[in-house]
Motif scaffolding. Sequence first.
Motif, PDB file in Angstrom:
ATOM      1  N   ALA A 294       5.864   1.368  -8.519  1.00 30.76           N
ATOM      2  CA  ALA A 294       6.691   2.475  -7.648  1.00 30.76           C
ATOM      3  C   ALA A 294       8.176   2.085  -7.411  1.00 30.76           C
ATOM      4  O   ALA A 294       8.878   3.114  -7.532  1.00 30.76           O
ATOM      5  N   SER A 295       8.415   0.808  -7.268  1.00 36.65           N
ATOM      6  CA  SER A 295       9.592   0.472  -7.153  1.00 36.65           C
ATOM      7  C   SER A 295      10.481   0.477  -8.428  1.00 36.65           C
ATOM      8  O   SER A 295      11.691   1.155  -8.078  1.00 36.65           O
ATOM      9  N   LEU A 296      10.014   0.451  -9.328  1.00 35.74           N
ATOM     10  CA  LEU A 296      10.643   0.268 -10.629  1.00 35.74           C
ATOM     11  C   LEU A 296      11.146   2.008 -11.075  1.00 35.74           C
ATOM     12  O   LEU A 296      12.133   2.277 -11.648  1.00 35.74           O
ATOM     13  N   VAL A 297      10.104   2.855 -10.755  1.00 35.07           N
ATOM     14  CA  VAL A 297      10.312   4.441 -11.112  1.00 35.07           C
ATOM     15  C   VAL A 297      10.717   5.185 -10.197  1.00 35.07           C
ATOM     16  O   VAL A 297      11.018   6.363 -10.338  1.00 35.07           O
ATOM     17  N   MET A 298      11.093   4.711  -8.968  1.00 33.00           N
ATOM     18  CA  MET A 298      11.167   5.684  -7.921  1.00 33.00           C
ATOM     19  C   MET A 298      12.659   6.323  -7.927  1.00 33.00           C
ATOM     20  O   MET A 298      12.698   7.689  -7.289  1.00 33.00           O
ATOM     21  N   ASN A 299      13.686   6.302  -9.003  1.00 28.61           N
ATOM     22  CA  ASN A 299      14.738   7.141  -9.293  1.00 28.61           C
ATOM     23  C   ASN A 299      14.408   7.985 -10.225  1.00 28.61           C
ATOM     24  O   ASN A 299      15.441   8.871 -10.453  1.00 28.61           O
ATOM     25  N   PHE A 300      13.208   8.124 -10.837  1.00 30.96           N
ATOM     26  CA  PHE A 300      13.040   9.061 -11.831  1.00 30.96           C
ATOM     27  C   PHE A 300      12.022   9.894 -11.485  1.00 30.96           C
ATOM     28  O   PHE A 300      10.773   9.448 -11.522  1.00 30.96           O
TER      29      PHE A 300
ATOM     30  N   PHE B 136       6.188  11.723 -10.308  1.00 23.67           N
ATOM     31  CA  PHE B 136       4.865  12.560 -10.379  1.00 23.67           C
ATOM     32  C   PHE B 136       3.759  12.186 -11.391  1.00 23.67           C
ATOM     33  O   PHE B 136       2.527  12.113 -11.091  1.00 23.67           O
ATOM     34  N   ALA B 137       4.127  11.444 -12.484  1.00 23.37           N
ATOM     35  CA  ALA B 137       3.489  11.133 -13.422  1.00 23.37           C
ATOM     36  C   ALA B 137       2.417   9.700 -12.823  1.00 23.37           C
ATOM     37  O   ALA B 137       1.215   9.845 -13.102  1.00 23.37           O
ATOM     38  N   GLU B 138       3.176   8.829 -12.281  1.00 21.69           N
ATOM     39  CA  GLU B 138       2.494   7.735 -11.509  1.00 21.69           C
ATOM     40  C   GLU B 138       1.503   8.348 -10.354  1.00 21.69           C
ATOM     41  O   GLU B 138       0.609   7.796 -10.181  1.00 21.69           O
TER      42      GLU B 138
END
Length: 759
Positions: free
Chosen positions: A82-88, A93-95
């Motif tokens: 969640a921390s790694l993809v929070m800006n994408f 939505f995928a996670e």
Amino acid sequence: MNYSAELKKFVTSQYVYSSIRITLATVLPCLVLAHFGILKEYFLFPLGTSFVALTDQPGPFIRRRNALTFAIFCFVLVALIASLVMNFKILVFAEIIVFGMFFSLIGVYGQRLAAVGSLSLVVLAIFIDGHLTGANILKSLLIFTSGCIWFLLIFLIVTTIQPYKLAGQMIGENYLQLAEFLKIKAGYYQKNPDYSKLTTQVIAKQIEIKNLQEDTRETVFKTRTIVNESTTTSRLLMLMFLNSMDLHEKLMTSESDYEKLQQSFQDSTILVNIHHYLELLSEEITNIGIALQSGTRAKPLFDLDTELKNLNHHFFDLRNKELNPNNLENFMILRQILMRINEITKEINEIYKVFSQNIKLAKSLSTGLDFKKFMPNEEKLNFKVLKNNISFTSSHFRHALRITIALLLGYLFSLFEFLGLGHTYWIMITITAILKPAYSITKKRNLLRLYGTISGAIIAYTILYFVHINQVLFTILLLSMIMCFSFLKGRYFWAVFFMTIYVFLSFNFLNPGNVDVIFKDRILDTVIAGIIASFVSYVVFPVWEHTQNLDLMKKSAESNLIYFQSVIAKFLENNFDIEDYKVKRKNAIISLANLSDNFQRMISEPKNQRKKLEVVHQFVATSHLITAYTASLSQYVKGNEKYPEIDTENWSKKITAEMQKVINLLHDEKITETLVKESKLEPEDEVEDLLMQRKNEIEENEIVDRRDPNKISHLTEIKNIHDVLELIYDVTKEQRKVIEKYKNETATIKSTEPIPQQS
């Protein structure tokens, strides 16, 4: 109400004990961090501690340890991704889709992993926009992981120091539930009882007892130190739990025709006296439960021998004064009830002897039971189980879809900046907490969450407005946390109420003077989440309870037949397998409770989904009576005692045939001529002749004043056995008519439907 006993029940319960452990494990690091002025920077540490703590479900040590370890792994993985993809946003939505489906689906493996899954989604909500992680993601994750591991260490230390604590508390709670069950049953003997209300309460309490017994079985029978009977404490705990299940059966056996009893003895005080004595027994069982929960020795509260002696004397005086040929059968029923009360009293006295901590008794105890047969069924941890549930026919898969869609909608709301929401992750957390597999539970939790949040927010706002002393606020925070975790399992409104208070106070310590924003956000986010959860639970692949009814009715009917056959075998066979009997008794009670629980949930569903409500209600009521009467029948055969005056073989065939009719109807199978013939058998009992002979003796004033409360006349026993067999048959026959009516109505509806025209 005995307020002292109620307070002791609450204070000594596993829920308060667990909540204090969680609170201290969470708060102590906060105090240390606050002392060094770095609490705000390291806030993820206590947050991780509390999340892992909430996944700790009652059960055997190994399963709890493994579940906590798995929870830590899941939480850290979710927080990292969640921390790694929070800006994408696309990846976010995928996670949500991947984590929403996976962590909801692992509920197929039982409540323990379902809790891990739910809390993993809460962790996702917390980390999804990075408001708590800051710029240094690695540092934040290390702090969060350390907090998670901290609770695991606390758990390992506490369970090593007190290995029997949880088992003792759970067994104690079994006795407390039995005490409440007896108190409800005592209500049938008071003046002008509300039979319908009492019956509803009895069925509801049976559900609670069943659920608790299932949890306790897992904890006791899968805890090696208890099963191996290696210590005095472990053997005594095992004995106490087995005694609680036998006591449960004895309490079920007091089922009688209460309306007839009230009419027969309305001019006497005997029923009121029975009511008073049963309440005394209820208080004694409560006392035993409290002692087990607190780990202390129990001493009797009352002189039961004297009280029972007075009750029996009252009966014998009434019998000698008013017995006549016309009311002989009523006095026989009352005598049998008093015998059951004698047996319950003896059981309670024996339990008190266990508390003497007799070492010889403990060392000589050997149950001889195969505990694996008594374990609740659980899905094995293999991928095949998960794979088989990826289907629209699976209620778990449908629930996973609802959770995922609701979380996606919740996240979308967080992107609408014009709403001015400052704590949007609360929407996703609330959705996860509210949305459950059953619509009725979602509906109930939704309302309780809303009421609890609003009332808690008002109280918290008032406290922060008037109280400005940090020591006082901190004390209120501690108490609120303890109360929240204590009520989380059983009283959701109060859990949310106290949760809201401690959340407000926590945020006030971190950001003083921000209470207005928190007040607005908390209530608005709860309302939005409630609307989303209600909409999704009603529209997205709902699983209505009426679709489960038929399968549960089949299971209950089949279990009751098997239970009855095991009991009647006590009359027919010399070699009786007590272990096999207890397994079948357990299965019948569980099947009945599952059916009753499903019916209770169906009542809370929309009216258009309460299909065949009256039929199911009648089936539940008759199933309850069949199980209770079968339990009554089981109490008669002691040792090698026989009852040749009862045509047991033909009664067995007659009742078995009638029960099999019900099963055949439920399975849409044909009722054979053999079943019809056997269900109409007329057993050749000698009871009526012996009864007539006794009435003639009474007519001739041959009444012997026998006052031995521990003995009952052979005629009274065979008369009551005959009556119980008749009751089982009559209720089963009524149940069969209920199903026939249901089938006929269904067939009529189908026949009146228009036939589609061939093109």
